[in-house]
Design an enzyme around this catalytic site. Structure first.
Site, PDB file in Angstrom:
ATOM      1  N   ASP A 200       0.843  -1.206   0.000  1.00  0.00           N
ATOM      2  CA  ASP A 200       0.000   0.000   0.000  1.00  0.00           C
ATOM      3  C   ASP A 200       0.877   1.255   0.000  1.00  0.00           C
ATOM      4  O   ASP A 200       0.567   2.244  -0.661  1.00  0.00           O
ATOM      5  CB  ASP A 200      -0.897   0.001   1.238  1.00  0.00           C
ATOM      6  CG  ASP A 200      -1.894  -1.153   1.209  1.00  0.00           C
ATOM      7  OD1 ASP A 200      -2.716  -1.258   2.124  1.00  0.00           O
ATOM      8  OD2 ASP A 200      -1.827  -1.962   0.244  1.00  0.00           O
TER       9      ASP A 200
ATOM     10  N   LYS B 100     -28.569 -10.945  -6.146  1.00  0.00           N
ATOM     11  CA  LYS B 100     -29.132  -9.593  -6.286  1.00  0.00           C
ATOM     12  C   LYS B 100     -28.478  -8.696  -5.234  1.00  0.00           C
ATOM     13  O   LYS B 100     -28.857  -8.677  -4.071  1.00  0.00           O
ATOM     14  CB  LYS B 100     -30.651  -9.620  -6.094  1.00  0.00           C
ATOM     15  CG  LYS B 100     -31.322  -8.292  -6.433  1.00  0.00           C
ATOM     16  CD  LYS B 100     -32.841  -8.446  -6.511  1.00  0.00           C
ATOM     17  CE  LYS B 100     -33.535  -7.131  -6.848  1.00  0.00           C
ATOM     18  NZ  LYS B 100     -33.325  -6.080  -5.829  1.00  0.00           N
TER      19      LYS B 100
END
Ligand SMILES: NC(=O)c1cnc(OC2CCCC2)nc1N
Length: 326
Positions: free
Chosen positions: A33, A115
């Site tokens: 990072d 969904k």
């Protein structure tokens, strides 16, 4: 001098987007990072020193630019329809009956997708560059939230091919990011969001893009209403194309030959959904073949070739858990 600077800026952009894709789409980072942040800081510094090299597809936009005073309105040439709901397995069998009757296909192939419980977005790319990100709004008129959409790390700013294409999908916030955000809000004495869907919607509707940039939003594409120069013949082939273009695809998408298999997939995920890192409120079932989709068409509200199987409201016990976690 200027040619060298331009080359350095362009090389940095490519490197940053490559590592962004590794981390946020493939979940397989190659650098730390800190190294990534150093690259981003170097790019931001160069773009501030040489504003003539600013570009709409620069990854520096992912940390957010200046706030807007309002969102422009946009119209969806192809309306963003909503899904008809099936409240039960019988509803799915009725759907299958209608499809078979109206397509004369007794064994159509279905695609089943989780969904995702988030916020529908429309993404427009021109020559492969993201030029517009918009909310669904009422299906025909939405809001242009492009600067905020650019902060969603799993949405490519530039596709792997220079296509003119519209892509729709669901922006969402993971359960972990939602809990962390509400923790931070509680520490600041602010009201918490009720659920990850509200948190995602609330974050994407901020006028200051620096806010969604810090909210760890995510995205799964689910349809290609428009593509120029390539012809896709099925939903599954569209999903494969989206993966090749640089999107993160939900790993649980499945093709099924029978509605019985679809129903067992729905039952499986009704049980397993608490184990997912994001919230889902059902399963979306689509006819795979685009020709058959075309045959069935749509009403003014819903496509006739897709249906949502909604899970019954979450058990009270899991709601209680949320209260204690918060
Ligand atoms: N929330 C979702 O995960 C989702 C929503 N919508 C669709 O499909 C659209 C395309 C045609 C009408 C509905 N698919 C999904 N997976």
């Amino acid at each position: 001098m200027s040619k060298d600077i331009q080359k350095k800026v362009e090389a940095l952009r490519e490197k940053i987007e490559y590592h962004n894709h590794r981390y946020y789409v493939l979940d397989a980072p190659e650098i730390s990072d800190q190294e990534f942040d150093a690259l981003m800081n170097e790019l931001i510094e160069l773009e501030q020193t040489y504003p003539e090299y600013q570009s709409p597809d620069s990854p520096s936009q992912r940390v957010g630019g200046e706030p807007l005073d309002k969102f422009p309105r946009v119209s969806h040439e192809i309306p963003m329809l909503s899904l008809e709901n099936a409240e039960s397995q019988k509803g799915l069998l009725d759907f299958h009956q209608r499809v078979s009757k109206n397509t004369q296909k007794t064994d159509p192939v279905y695609v089943a997708e989780l969904k995702i419980d988030g916020l529908a977005l429309s993404l427009r790319y021109e020559q492969g560059i993201l030029v517009r990100g918009a909310t669904r709004g009422d299906g025909t008129t939405g809001e242009d939230i492009t600067p905020n959409v650019k902060t969603v790390r799993s949405i490519p700013l530039k596709l792997s091919k220079p296509l003119d294409i519209e892509i729709r999908g669901e922006a969402f916030m993971s359960k972990a990011s939602f809990e962390r955000l509400n923790q931070e809000k509680a520490e600041r004495g602010e009201d918490p969001f009720a659920n990850p869907r509200n948190a995602a919607a609330g974050s994407l509707r901020q006028l200051d893009p620096k806010i969604p940039a810090k909210r760890d939003l995510d995205f799964f594409p689910y349809s290609v209403p428009y593509i120029r120069g390539e012809n896709l013949d099925s939903h599954y082939s569209a999903v494969k194309e989206l993966k090749d273009l640089g999107f993160k695809i939900n790993p649980y998408i499945r093709k099924f030959e029978t509605m019985e298999e679809v129903i067992s997939y729905c039952e499986e995920w009704q049980e397993k959904r608490t184990k997912l890192p994001y919230e889902i409120d059902g399963v979306v079932i689509k006819l795979n073949d685009y020709n058959l989709q075309q045959q069935l068409g749509a009403t003014s509200k819903n496509p006739r070739w897709a249906i949502a199987y909604k899970f019954p409201a979450e058990q009270a016990e899991s709601q209680v858990n949320n209260i204690f976690i918060n």
